[in-house]
Scaffold this active site. Structure first.
Site, short mmCIF file in Angstrom:
data_model
loop_
_atom_site.label_atom_id
_atom_site.label_comp_id
_atom_site.label_asym_id
_atom_site.label_seq_id
_atom_site.Cartn_x
_atom_site.Cartn_y
_atom_site.Cartn_z
N HIS A 125 4.25 4.45 -6.05
CA HIS A 125 2.61 4.90 -4.79
C HIS A 125 1.75 3.32 -4.78
O HIS A 125 0.49 3.27 -4.38
CB HIS A 125 2.02 5.66 -5.11
N CYS A 158 -4.68 -13.87 10.33
CA CYS A 158 -5.02 -13.32 11.38
C CYS A 158 -6.21 -12.54 11.88
O CYS A 158 -6.77 -11.61 12.89
CB CYS A 158 -3.87 -12.42 11.55
N THR A 196 2.71 14.57 -14.42
CA THR A 196 2.54 14.99 -13.19
C THR A 196 3.05 16.31 -12.70
O THR A 196 3.68 17.77 -13.91
CB THR A 196 3.75 14.40 -12.76
#
Length: 255
Positions: A125, A158, A196
Site C-alpha cells: 500500500h 511542475c 491483518t
C-alpha cells in the site's frame, strides 16, 4: 489444525519454516498497532470523525482540500516518528536472517519493519514517506521539517502539490509490488498471516493464492478474521508475543 495458544503449534510451524525452500509473511495494521500506531479506522476519531474517509485518503479529497489531507497525514507521520518497532517486528527480522527465501509483505505504510532490521520489504500500500508529485509523479525526498509542515510543498519540476506515497481509495496497487508479492506467495512452502483482518483486497487474496499453490498457511491474530477459514494453523495471540517464541524455535533448529 486450530489452536488457541502458542504451545502446541509453534514447534510444528518452526519445523515447517526451517525446512521450507521459501516462505512469506503478510503483515497488517495489527502489527503496527502494537507499537502504538492507530489503524486507519482508529485514527479517524475525534476531530477526524467529522470527515468521510475518502475526504482524507483520495485524490479528489486532496485536490478539494489539500491542507486538510496534509494535516491528517502529518499526524500519521508524527505518530510513526514517535513509534518504535515492537517485538513482533524484531522477530520477523530475525526470521528473515535465519531462513532462506523469507519475504516480508506488508499492508502497512510505516517503516517499522525496516527499522527493526528487515530488508527488501514489499509495501503493498505504499510508504507514508515516499512522497511524489500529484501531477507529474516525480519522487520527492522531504526532511522531517517538511513532512511536518502546515501545508503540502510544491514540486520543483511542475509546481504540482506533493502527496504522500500511499495507495488511496480508487487507486490501483503498484503493479511491480503486486507481482513481487504474488510471486512470493506462489513459491512459498509456508505463509504467515499476521495482524491483518483480511478485509482489504486485493491483499486479502494473497493467503488464498498461497494455499492454492500448496503453501501451509498460518494465521497469527488475537481473534478470528475473514481469513481464518483459509488457514491451516491458527495461533491466537498478539504478534509481539507469538513471533518471538516462533523465532526462538526456528533459531534453535537452524543453528
Amino acid at each position: 489444525m486450530r489452536a488457541t495458544g502458542p504451545e502446541g503449534p509453534l514447534a510444528a510451524i518452526a519445523r515447517r519454516l526451517a525446512r521450507a525452500e521459501a516462505s512469506v509473511c503478510l503483515t497488517g495494521a495489527g502489527v503496527s498497532a502494537e507499537s502504538g500506531i492507530p489503524t486507519f479506522r482508529d485514527a479517524a476519531t475525534g476531530l477526524w470523525s467529522r470527515f468521510d474517509p475518502e475526504q482524507l485518503a483520495s485524490v479528489d479529497g486532496f485536490r478539494n482540500n489539500p491542507n486538510l489531507v496534509w494535516r491528517w497525514y502529518r499526524e500519521r507521520v508524527q505518530a510513526v516518528q514517535d513509534a518504535r518497532p515492537n517485538p513482533g517486528h524484531i522477530a520477523l527480522a530475525r526470521l528473515a536472517r535465519s531462513l532462506e527465501g523469507f519475504t516480508t509483505v506488508t499492508q502497512n505504510v510505516d517503516d517499522l519493519h525496516e527499522r527493526a532490521g528487515s530488508a527488501d520489504v514489499v509495501h503493498l500500500h505504499g510508504r507514508l514517506t515516499a512522497y511524489r508529485c500529484l501531477e507529474c509523479g516525480t519522487p520527492v525526498q522531504l526532511d522531517l521539517a517538511q513532512r511536518l509542515a502546515a501545508e503540502p510543498p510544491v514540486c520543483a519540476a511542475c509546481a504540482g502539490l506533493i502527496r504522500p506515497g500511499v495507495v488511496w481509495f480508487g487507486e490501483l496497487l503498484d503493479a511491480n509490488l503486486w507481482e513481487q508479492a504474488y510471486a512470493a506467495c506462489q513459491q512459498a512452502d509456508v505463509m504467515l498471516v499476521v495482524g491483518t483482518s483480511g478485509l482489504v483486497w486485493p491483499a486479502a487474496e494473497l493467503p488464498l493464492l498461497a494455499r492454492r499453490a500448496g503453501a501451509h498457511v498460518v494465521e497469527v491474530n488475537p481473534e478470528d478474521t475473514e481469513l481464518t477459514g483459509w488457514a491451516d494453523t491458527c495461533v491466537r495471540g498478539r504478534s509481539g508475543e507469538i513471533l518471538p517464541l516462533l523465532a526462538d524455535q526456528v533459531e534453535r533448529i537452524v543453528s
